[in-house]
Motif scaffolding. Structure first.
Motif, PDB file in Angstrom:
ATOM      1  N   LEU A   1      30.209  44.433  64.480  1.00  0.00           N
ATOM      2  CA  LEU A   1      28.763  43.830  65.431  1.00  0.00           C
ATOM      3  C   LEU A   1      29.694  43.589  66.790  1.00  0.00           C
ATOM      4  CD1 LEU A   1      26.740  41.436  62.930  1.00  0.00           C
ATOM      5  CD2 LEU A   1      26.136  44.495  63.682  1.00  0.00           C
ATOM      6  N   ALA A   2      30.786  42.794  67.105  1.00  0.00           N
ATOM      7  CA  ALA A   2      31.750  42.579  68.647  1.00  0.00           C
ATOM      8  C   ALA A   2      31.865  43.260  69.156  1.00  0.00           C
ATOM      9  CB  ALA A   2      32.546  41.261  67.668  1.00  0.00           C
ATOM     10  N   ALA A   3      32.359  44.464  68.330  1.00  0.00           N
ATOM     11  CA  ALA A   3      33.224  46.083  69.161  1.00  0.00           C
ATOM     12  C   ALA A   3      31.858  46.408  69.848  1.00  0.00           C
ATOM     13  CB  ALA A   3      33.593  46.848  67.889  1.00  0.00           C
ATOM     14  N   ALA A   4      30.131  46.678  69.462  1.00  0.00           N
ATOM     15  CA  ALA A   4      29.769  47.305  69.792  1.00  0.00           C
ATOM     16  C   ALA A   4      29.058  46.433  70.723  1.00  0.00           C
ATOM     17  CB  ALA A   4      28.400  47.435  68.921  1.00  0.00           C
ATOM     18  N   SER A   5      29.307  45.070  70.171  1.00  0.00           N
ATOM     19  CA  SER A   5      28.018  44.414  71.939  1.00  0.00           C
ATOM     20  C   SER A   5      29.404  44.314  73.446  1.00  0.00           C
ATOM     21  CB  SER A   5      28.937  42.677  71.325  1.00  0.00           C
ATOM     22  OG  SER A   5      30.088  42.403  72.207  1.00  0.00           O
ATOM     23  N   GLY A   6      30.367  45.158  73.536  1.00  0.00           N
ATOM     24  CA  GLY A   6      30.180  45.565  75.334  1.00  0.00           C
ATOM     25  C   GLY A   6      31.519  44.050  75.620  1.00  0.00           C
ATOM     26  N   LYS A   7      31.275  43.139  74.603  1.00  0.00           N
ATOM     27  CA  LYS A   7      31.925  41.596  75.380  1.00  0.00           C
ATOM     28  C   LYS A   7      32.737  41.769  75.683  1.00  0.00           C
ATOM     29  CE  LYS A   7      27.654  38.447  73.938  1.00  0.00           C
ATOM     30  NZ  LYS A   7      27.693  37.733  72.774  1.00  0.00           N
ATOM     31  N   GLN A   8      33.877  42.435  75.143  1.00  0.00           N
ATOM     32  CA  GLN A   8      35.098  42.777  75.433  1.00  0.00           C
ATOM     33  C   GLN A   8      34.915  44.625  75.066  1.00  0.00           C
ATOM     34  OE1 GLN A   8      38.001  41.255  76.310  1.00  0.00           O
ATOM     35  NE2 GLN A   8      36.929  38.843  75.390  1.00  0.00           N
ATOM     36  N   ARG A   9      36.494  44.957  75.789  1.00  0.00           N
ATOM     37  CA  ARG A   9      36.760  46.584  75.813  1.00  0.00           C
ATOM     38  C   ARG A   9      37.614  46.568  75.111  1.00  0.00           C
ATOM     39  NH1 ARG A   9      36.653  47.971  82.372  1.00  0.00           N
ATOM     40  NH2 ARG A   9      35.279  47.802  82.942  1.00  0.00           N
ATOM     41  N   VAL A  10      37.176  46.552  74.080  1.00  0.00           N
ATOM     42  CA  VAL A  10      37.888  46.712  72.228  1.00  0.00           C
ATOM     43  C   VAL A  10      38.697  48.285  72.330  1.00  0.00           C
ATOM     44  CG1 VAL A  10      38.425  46.393  69.587  1.00  0.00           C
ATOM     45  CG2 VAL A  10      36.990  44.794  71.245  1.00  0.00           C
TER      46      VAL A  10
ATOM     47  N   THR B   1      27.949  53.456  68.120  1.00  0.00           N
ATOM     48  CA  THR B   1      27.659  53.808  69.045  1.00  0.00           C
ATOM     49  C   THR B   1      29.488  53.284  69.604  1.00  0.00           C
ATOM     50  OG1 THR B   1      27.473  50.835  69.497  1.00  0.00           O
ATOM     51  CG2 THR B   1      26.004  51.995  69.436  1.00  0.00           C
ATOM     52  N   LEU B   2      29.825  53.656  68.422  1.00  0.00           N
ATOM     53  CA  LEU B   2      31.258  53.445  68.912  1.00  0.00           C
ATOM     54  C   LEU B   2      32.035  54.650  68.503  1.00  0.00           C
ATOM     55  CD1 LEU B   2      31.678  49.654  66.374  1.00  0.00           C
ATOM     56  CD2 LEU B   2      31.850  49.833  69.270  1.00  0.00           C
ATOM     57  N   ALA B   3      32.430  54.594  69.660  1.00  0.00           N
ATOM     58  CA  ALA B   3      34.158  55.717  69.845  1.00  0.00           C
ATOM     59  C   ALA B   3      34.645  55.966  69.741  1.00  0.00           C
ATOM     60  CB  ALA B   3      33.652  56.620  71.338  1.00  0.00           C
ATOM     61  N   ILE B   4      35.367  54.486  69.148  1.00  0.00           N
ATOM     62  CA  ILE B   4      37.411  54.208  70.036  1.00  0.00           C
ATOM     63  C   ILE B   4      37.234  54.335  68.194  1.00  0.00           C
ATOM     64  CG2 ILE B   4      36.706  52.232  71.595  1.00  0.00           C
ATOM     65  CD1 ILE B   4      36.003  50.198  69.388  1.00  0.00           C
TER      66      ILE B   4
ATOM     67  N   TRP C   1      29.675  56.344  62.163  1.00  0.00           N
ATOM     68  CA  TRP C   1      31.190  56.245  63.025  1.00  0.00           C
ATOM     69  C   TRP C   1      31.508  56.966  64.069  1.00  0.00           C
ATOM     70  CZ3 TRP C   1      33.185  50.699  62.937  1.00  0.00           C
ATOM     71  CH2 TRP C   1      34.311  50.830  64.149  1.00  0.00           C
ATOM     72  N   ALA C   2      30.934  56.938  65.604  1.00  0.00           N
ATOM     73  CA  ALA C   2      31.065  58.531  66.619  1.00  0.00           C
ATOM     74  C   ALA C   2      32.010  58.306  66.655  1.00  0.00           C
ATOM     75  CB  ALA C   2      30.050  57.419  67.702  1.00  0.00           C
ATOM     76  N   GLY C   3      33.622  57.814  66.371  1.00  0.00           N
ATOM     77  CA  GLY C   3      34.933  58.186  66.939  1.00  0.00           C
ATOM     78  C   GLY C   3      36.070  58.052  66.011  1.00  0.00           C
ATOM     79  N   PRO C   4      36.957  58.805  66.201  1.00  0.00           N
ATOM     80  CA  PRO C   4      37.686  59.373  64.885  1.00  0.00           C
ATOM     81  C   PRO C   4      37.631  58.096  63.972  1.00  0.00           C
ATOM     82  CG  PRO C   4      38.629  58.825  66.997  1.00  0.00           C
ATOM     83  CD  PRO C   4      37.260  58.770  67.650  1.00  0.00           C
ATOM     84  N   VAL C   5      37.365  58.254  62.480  1.00  0.00           N
ATOM     85  CA  VAL C   5      37.636  56.877  61.751  1.00  0.00           C
ATOM     86  C   VAL C   5      37.874  57.197  60.122  1.00  0.00           C
ATOM     87  CG1 VAL C   5      35.429  58.160  61.056  1.00  0.00           C
ATOM     88  CG2 VAL C   5      35.622  55.224  60.489  1.00  0.00           C
ATOM     89  N   GLN C   6      38.857  56.558  59.910  1.00  0.00           N
ATOM     90  CA  GLN C   6      39.115  57.014  58.751  1.00  0.00           C
ATOM     91  C   GLN C   6      38.302  55.103  57.060  1.00  0.00           C
ATOM     92  OE1 GLN C   6      43.419  56.755  57.333  1.00  0.00           O
ATOM     93  NE2 GLN C   6      43.605  58.509  57.970  1.00  0.00           N
ATOM     94  N   LEU C   7      38.550  56.379  56.085  1.00  0.00           N
ATOM     95  CA  LEU C   7      38.208  55.537  55.066  1.00  0.00           C
ATOM     96  C   LEU C   7      39.460  55.724  54.135  1.00  0.00           C
ATOM     97  CD1 LEU C   7      36.053  53.146  53.508  1.00  0.00           C
ATOM     98  CD2 LEU C   7      35.364  55.441  52.907  1.00  0.00           C
ATOM     99  N   ARG C   8      39.836  54.502  53.658  1.00  0.00           N
ATOM    100  CA  ARG C   8      40.323  54.478  52.110  1.00  0.00           C
ATOM    101  C   ARG C   8      40.496  53.715  51.333  1.00  0.00           C
ATOM    102  NH1 ARG C   8      46.285  56.562  53.489  1.00  0.00           N
ATOM    103  NH2 ARG C   8      46.447  56.909  55.954  1.00  0.00           N
TER     104      ARG C   8
END
Length: 269
Positions: A131-140, A161-164, A190-197
């Motif tokens: 949620l914090a990453a998606a808020s846009g309050k920081q360029r994470v 919404t996250l392309a990171i 996830w919208a960006g590169p992602v991995q689940l382990r």
């Protein structure tokens, strides 16, 4: 230099080369802890969200480990009650990044680069990190979670919404936040590169350290093997995506014992 995944994993399970300092976020008006390398300019930083009912002290080893590898690691001690606000917790994670980038750290020989920020968390703290990453309050630049839980509003919707880059670790025996409805759902949205382990032989609380009364309510207990895996994988992930090093790509691209890759759309393509 180590290059094979197993050798890299072994390297990163050990503490890094930096002496580590511990500080108190309360000095800047926010309860919590911060671990930093003793010196360093333009360092990367990660804000970590604790799990439901958990104090940040239960992640001391993880935070200290990240700092030993040159990453400022801070964890707010907010929203620890039985009915936390996930939205406010996400805001606190953003505030934590504001603190470590805007406040003097250590004896003055430490600074954080605003272009090298990440978020991480366990359980509800993992969902709040999304949620914090998606808020846009920081360029994470990157997000990593372990045994992530769903949140209100849904972390799965925020993930769209996250392309990171995202790294999500699910516990094989998690009865509190089962992978299929939580970490897997977040990863597949996830919208960006992602991995689940999937972390084998692990429960919801496997990543935590020490004893706490909440273990009477939550399934599972600390497991050192899981803690070592999470420390190594988080370190490799954040060094790669926050500092630009390519050293740990072989580890991030490969399955390792008790941490099999169960979802990676790039690898499947």
């Amino acid at each position: 230099m180590a290059s094979k995944p197993k050798a890299l994993l072994d390297e990163l399970t050990h503490p890094g080369p930096h002496e580590v300092l511990r500080g108190d976020l309360a000095l800047a008006g926010l309860p919590g802890v911060v671990f930093t390398p003793a010196t360093g300019r333009g360092l990367p930083a990660v804000a970590f969200g604790h799990g439901w009912l958990q104090p940040p002290g239960r992640y001391r080893g993880l935070l200290h480990h990240l700092a030993s590898w040159g990453i400022v690691a801070a964890a707010p001690a907010t929203q620890r009650g039985p009915l936390p606000s996930h939205r406010l917790f996400a805001a606190d994670l953003c505030t934590t990044l504001d603190v470590v980038t805007g406040v003097r750290l250590g004896p003055g020989a430490i600074s954080v680069d605003r272009g090298k920020l990440g978020l991480a968390g366990h359980s509800t703290g993992g969902g709040a990190a999304v949620l914090a990453a998606a808020s846009g309050k920081q360029r994470v630049k990157a997000v990593a979670t372990v045994a992530a839980a769903q949140t209100i509003p849904p972390a799965t919707e925020a993930a769209r919404t996250l392309a990171i880059p995202g790294l999500h670790l699910a516990a094989e025996g998690d009865l509190v936040a089962p992978a299929a409805g939580n970490a897997e759902a977040i990863a597949k949205a996830w919208a960006g590169p992602v991995q689940l382990r999937t972390l084998g032989k692990s429960s919801h609380l496997a990543v935590t350290e020490g004893r706490h009364w909440s273990q009477r309510l939550l399934h599972g207990k600390p497991r050192f093997g899981t803690q070592r895996l999470v420390r190594a994988l988080f370190t490799a992930f954040f060094l790669t995506h926050l500092t630009g090093t390519t050293t740990y790509h072989p580890l991030l691209d490969s399955g390792v014992r008790h941490a099999a890759i169960t979802f990676d759309p790039t690898a499947a393509a």
